[in-house]
Design a protein around this motif. Structure first.
Motif, PDB file in Angstrom:
ATOM      1  N   GLY A 123       0.839  -1.204   0.000  1.00  0.00           N
ATOM      2  CA  GLY A 123       0.000   0.000   0.000  1.00  0.00           C
ATOM      3  C   GLY A 123       0.866   1.242   0.000  1.00  0.00           C
ATOM      4  N   CYS A 124       0.255   2.386   0.275  1.00  0.00           N
ATOM      5  CA  CYS A 124       1.005   3.654   0.272  1.00  0.00           C
ATOM      6  C   CYS A 124       0.152   4.697   0.976  1.00  0.00           C
ATOM      7  CB  CYS A 124       1.272   4.098  -1.175  1.00  0.00           C
ATOM      8  SG  CYS A 124       2.250   5.618  -1.272  1.00  0.00           S
ATOM      9  N   ARG A 125       0.814   5.631   1.692  1.00  0.00           N
ATOM     10  CA  ARG A 125       0.020   6.643   2.415  1.00  0.00           C
ATOM     11  C   ARG A 125       0.075   8.008   1.744  1.00  0.00           C
ATOM     12  NH1 ARG A 125       3.388   8.515   7.724  1.00  0.00           N
ATOM     13  NH2 ARG A 125       5.460   8.317   6.834  1.00  0.00           N
ATOM     14  N   MET A 126       0.614   8.076   0.533  1.00  0.00           N
ATOM     15  CA  MET A 126       0.829   9.383  -0.098  1.00  0.00           C
ATOM     16  C   MET A 126      -0.437   9.966  -0.719  1.00  0.00           C
ATOM     17  SD  MET A 126       3.844  10.394   0.515  1.00  0.00           S
ATOM     18  CE  MET A 126       4.515   9.506   1.897  1.00  0.00           C
ATOM     19  N   GLY A 127      -1.396   9.124  -1.030  1.00  0.00           N
ATOM     20  CA  GLY A 127      -2.716   9.628  -1.435  1.00  0.00           C
ATOM     21  C   GLY A 127      -2.827  10.263  -2.815  1.00  0.00           C
ATOM     22  N   CYS A 128      -1.905   9.961  -3.737  1.00  0.00           N
ATOM     23  CA  CYS A 128      -2.035  10.536  -5.086  1.00  0.00           C
ATOM     24  C   CYS A 128      -3.380  10.104  -5.698  1.00  0.00           C
ATOM     25  CB  CYS A 128      -0.876  10.082  -5.979  1.00  0.00           C
ATOM     26  SG  CYS A 128       0.726  10.449  -5.279  1.00  0.00           S
ATOM     27  N   LYS A 129      -4.078  11.081  -6.253  1.00  0.00           N
ATOM     28  CA  LYS A 129      -5.476  10.844  -6.638  1.00  0.00           C
ATOM     29  C   LYS A 129      -5.655   9.874  -7.811  1.00  0.00           C
ATOM     30  CE  LYS A 129      -7.693  13.637  -3.781  1.00  0.00           C
ATOM     31  NZ  LYS A 129      -6.880  13.367  -2.584  1.00  0.00           N
ATOM     32  N   PHE A 130      -4.605   9.675  -8.594  1.00  0.00           N
ATOM     33  CA  PHE A 130      -4.734   8.832  -9.792  1.00  0.00           C
ATOM     34  C   PHE A 130      -4.236   7.415  -9.550  1.00  0.00           C
ATOM     35  CE2 PHE A 130      -1.070  11.611  -9.621  1.00  0.00           C
ATOM     36  CZ  PHE A 130      -0.051  10.673  -9.524  1.00  0.00           C
ATOM     37  N   CYS A 131      -3.914   7.056  -8.288  1.00  0.00           N
ATOM     38  CA  CYS A 131      -3.174   5.828  -8.035  1.00  0.00           C
ATOM     39  C   CYS A 131      -3.978   4.818  -7.222  1.00  0.00           C
ATOM     40  CB  CYS A 131      -1.894   6.181  -7.298  1.00  0.00           C
ATOM     41  SG  CYS A 131      -0.938   4.749  -6.820  1.00  0.00           S
ATOM     42  N   ALA A 132      -3.995   3.582  -7.678  1.00  0.00           N
ATOM     43  CA  ALA A 132      -4.755   2.537  -6.984  1.00  0.00           C
ATOM     44  C   ALA A 132      -4.029   1.997  -5.756  1.00  0.00           C
ATOM     45  CB  ALA A 132      -5.043   1.391  -7.955  1.00  0.00           C
ATOM     46  N   SER A 133      -2.702   2.169  -5.710  1.00  0.00           N
ATOM     47  CA  SER A 133      -1.932   1.590  -4.595  1.00  0.00           C
ATOM     48  C   SER A 133      -2.261   2.239  -3.253  1.00  0.00           C
ATOM     49  CB  SER A 133      -0.426   1.753  -4.842  1.00  0.00           C
ATOM     50  OG  SER A 133      -0.047   0.993  -5.943  1.00  0.00           O
ATOM     51  N   THR A 134      -2.764   3.452  -3.300  1.00  0.00           N
ATOM     52  CA  THR A 134      -2.943   4.221  -2.064  1.00  0.00           C
ATOM     53  C   THR A 134      -4.375   4.125  -1.504  1.00  0.00           C
ATOM     54  OG1 THR A 134      -2.373   6.363  -1.107  1.00  0.00           O
ATOM     55  CG2 THR A 134      -3.617   6.424  -3.163  1.00  0.00           C
ATOM     56  N   LEU A 135      -5.247   3.453  -2.249  1.00  0.00           N
ATOM     57  CA  LEU A 135      -6.674   3.498  -1.875  1.00  0.00           C
ATOM     58  C   LEU A 135      -6.965   2.914  -0.492  1.00  0.00           C
ATOM     59  CD1 LEU A 135      -8.130   2.711  -5.412  1.00  0.00           C
ATOM     60  CD2 LEU A 135      -8.316   4.877  -4.175  1.00  0.00           C
TER      61      LEU A 135
HETATM   62  S1  SF4 Z   1       1.801   7.238  -7.126  1.00  0.00           S
HETATM   63 FE1  SF4 Z   1       0.770   5.793  -5.761  1.00  0.00          FE
HETATM   64  S2  SF4 Z   1       2.391   4.496  -4.925  1.00  0.00           S
HETATM   65 FE2  SF4 Z   1       3.380   6.315  -5.804  1.00  0.00          FE
HETATM   66  S3  SF4 Z   1       3.542   7.764  -4.077  1.00  0.00           S
HETATM   67 FE3  SF4 Z   1       1.617   8.252  -5.121  1.00  0.00          FE
HETATM   68  S4  SF4 Z   1       0.078   7.053  -4.012  1.00  0.00           S
HETATM   69 FE4  SF4 Z   1       2.085   6.179  -3.478  1.00  0.00          FE
END
Ligand code: SF4
Length: 357
Positions: A123-135
Motif C-alpha cells: 500500500g502507500c500513504r501518499m494519497g495521489c489521486k490517480f493511483c490505486a496503490s494508495t486506496l
Molecule cells: S503514485 Fe501511488 S504508490 Fe506512488 S507515491 Fe503516489 S500514491 Fe504512493
C-alpha cells in the motif's frame, strides 16, 4: 491455522533474515555460531539464486544449518499469481510475503535486457489521486530483504538475469528510506545480484529531504520525480505531498541532485484529460526545467474505476510533447508494455486481495 501463522511471524521477527544481510554480515553471523565464516559464500550464492530454506542448501553441514536456523531464516517471496502479456513479453507478478501480504512486481523485456519494477511498501500513504496503490492506505513497509526478494524470485522464474531495476511499484520508496538504503547496498554487492547503481532508478512523488539524503549517499542511482502538475495549487489537488513540499522546492532539490551526481533526472508526467494536458502547462513545465539535465516521460494516465480521470487522445499527447521538444526539453511518451495485463499499478493487487479475503 491463523495462530500457527502468527507464531511463525513472531519467530521470524526475532530472527535475522539472511536475505537482508551483506555477505560480510552473514560471515560474522556464522562465525558467531562457532562455525567457519567461509561457509557464508556458499549460502549467499544459493540464496541469491532463489533457495528459500536453509534446509535446501546442499553441501552445508547439518550442524551449521541447525545452529543457523536457531537465529536466522530466509524470508520468502512466493509467486502468488503471474499474468503474461500476449502483446509483448511483459509479465506481471503478485508476490506473496511471509505474513500473507501481496505486492506487485513487473518484469519487462527490452532490447538491452530485462528490467524489473519493484515495490517498497504494501500500500502507500501518499494519497495521489490517480493511483490505486494508495486506496487502502499504507499497510506496512517492506524490509530490505523483501525488496530484494522480489528480484530474486522473478529472476529465478524468468531464468534470466535482470539487469535494470525501477523502484516504482507500490509504495513511496523514500517513505521507507532506511530499508531502501539497505537494499541499495545488498543489490549492489558483487557476490550478490551485483547490479550497478547506474542501472537502478528510484521514483518519488516528491519527498524533498529524502532527495537531499540520496544526494548525500553519493551513489549514482537515477532519480525520477512523479511531477504530474506544474502549478502549486493544481498539484496539491492531485498529490497531497505537494502541501508539504512546493513545486519549486522539489525541482530545485532534483536539479541539485543531478548537478551533484551528473545523472539526468526523469520527470514523470501522467497526462490527464482536461486536468494537466493543456499547452500552457507544457510551456510552464519547459520553463521550470530549462537548463537542467532532465527528461520528461509523458504517460497517458491509466484509467481506473475508482476515479474519473481519463487519458487524452494521442493528438493532444503529441501536442504536449512537441511543445516541450521545441523548447529544448527532452520528452518521450512512455511505450505501454503489457497493456493487456496490467491496468494501473496496484489495481491487480487490489482486485486479488478483495477475492482473497
Ligand atoms: S503514485 Fe501511488 S504508490 Fe506512488 S507515491 Fe503516489 S500514491 Fe504512493
Amino acid at each position: 491455522m491463523q495462530a500457527e501463522a502468527n507464531q511463525l511471524i513472531r519467530e521470524a521477527i526475532m530472527k535475522t533474515d539472511i536475505k537482508g544481510l551483506t555477505l560480510q554480515e552473514l560471515k560474522e553471523l556464522i562465525v558467531s555460531t562457532g562455525e567457519p565464516g567461509y561457509r557464508a559464500d556458499q549460502i549467499y550464492t544459493f540464496i541469491t539464486k532463489g533457495i528459500e530454506s536453509l534446509e535446501d542448501i546442499p553441501n552445508i553441514p547439518k550442524k551449521l544449518k541447525e545452529k543457523l536456523s536457531e537465529i536466522a531464516y530466509v524470508s520468502k517471496a512466493v509467486v502468488y499469481q503471474k499474468l503474461e502479456s500476449k502483446e509483448d513479453e511483459t509479465k506481471k507478478y503478485l508476490i506473496e510475503l511471509d505474513d500473507g501480504n501481496i505486492v506487485d512486481t513487473v518484469l519487462m523485456k527490452y532490447r538491452h535486457g530485462l528490467s524489473i519494477c519493484i515495490s517498497t511498501q504494501v500500500g502507500c500513504r501518499m494519497g495521489c489521486k490517480f493511483c490505486a496503490s494508495t486506496l487502502d492506505g499504507l499497510v506496512r513497509n517492506l524490509t530490505a530483504g523483501e525488496i530484494l526478494g522480489q528480484i530474486i524470485t522473478v529472476q529465478k522464474d524468468a531464468g534470466e538475469r535482470v539487469s535494470n531495476i525501477v523502484i516504482m511499484g507500490s509504495g513511496e520508496p523514500f517513505d521507507n528510506m532506511e530499508n531502501l538504503e539497505r537494499f541499495f547496498e545488498l543489490v549492489h554487492d558483487e557476490k550478490g545480484l551485483n547490479i550497478g547503481y547506474r542501472h537502478i532508478t528510484v521514483s518519488t512523488c516528491g519527498l524533498v529531504p529524502q532527495i537531499e539524503r540520496l544526494a548525500e549517499l553519493e551513489i549514482p542511482v537515477n532519480l525520477a520525480i512523479s511531477l504530474h502538475q506544474t502549478q502549486q495549487s493544481e498539484r496539491e489537488k492531485i498529490m497531497p505531498v505537494a502541501r508539504s513540499y512546493s513545486v519549486e522546492e522539489l525541482i530545485s532539490a532534483a536539479k541539485a541532485y543531478s548537478e551533484k551526481t551528473k545523472r539526468r533526472v526523469t520527470y514523470e508526467y501522467a497526462l490527464i484529460r482536461g486536468v494537466n494536458d493543456n499547452p500552457q502547462t507544457a510551456m510552464q513545465l519547459a520553463k521550470l526545467l530549462r537548463g537542467s539535465l532532465s527528461h520528461v516521460n509523458i504517460i497517458p494516465v491509466n484509467e481506473i474505476k475508482e476515479n474519473d480521470f481519463k487519458r487524452p487522445d494521442m493528438k493532444k499527447v503529441r501536442e504536449f510533447q512537441n511543445i516541450l521538444i521545441s523548447n529544448k526539453i527532452e520528452a518521450t511518451v512512455r511505450r505501454e508494455l503489457g497493456k493487456d495485463i496490467s491496468g494501473a499499478c496496484g489495481q491487480l493487487r487490489r482486485s486479488t486481495i478483495d477475492n482473497k479475503s
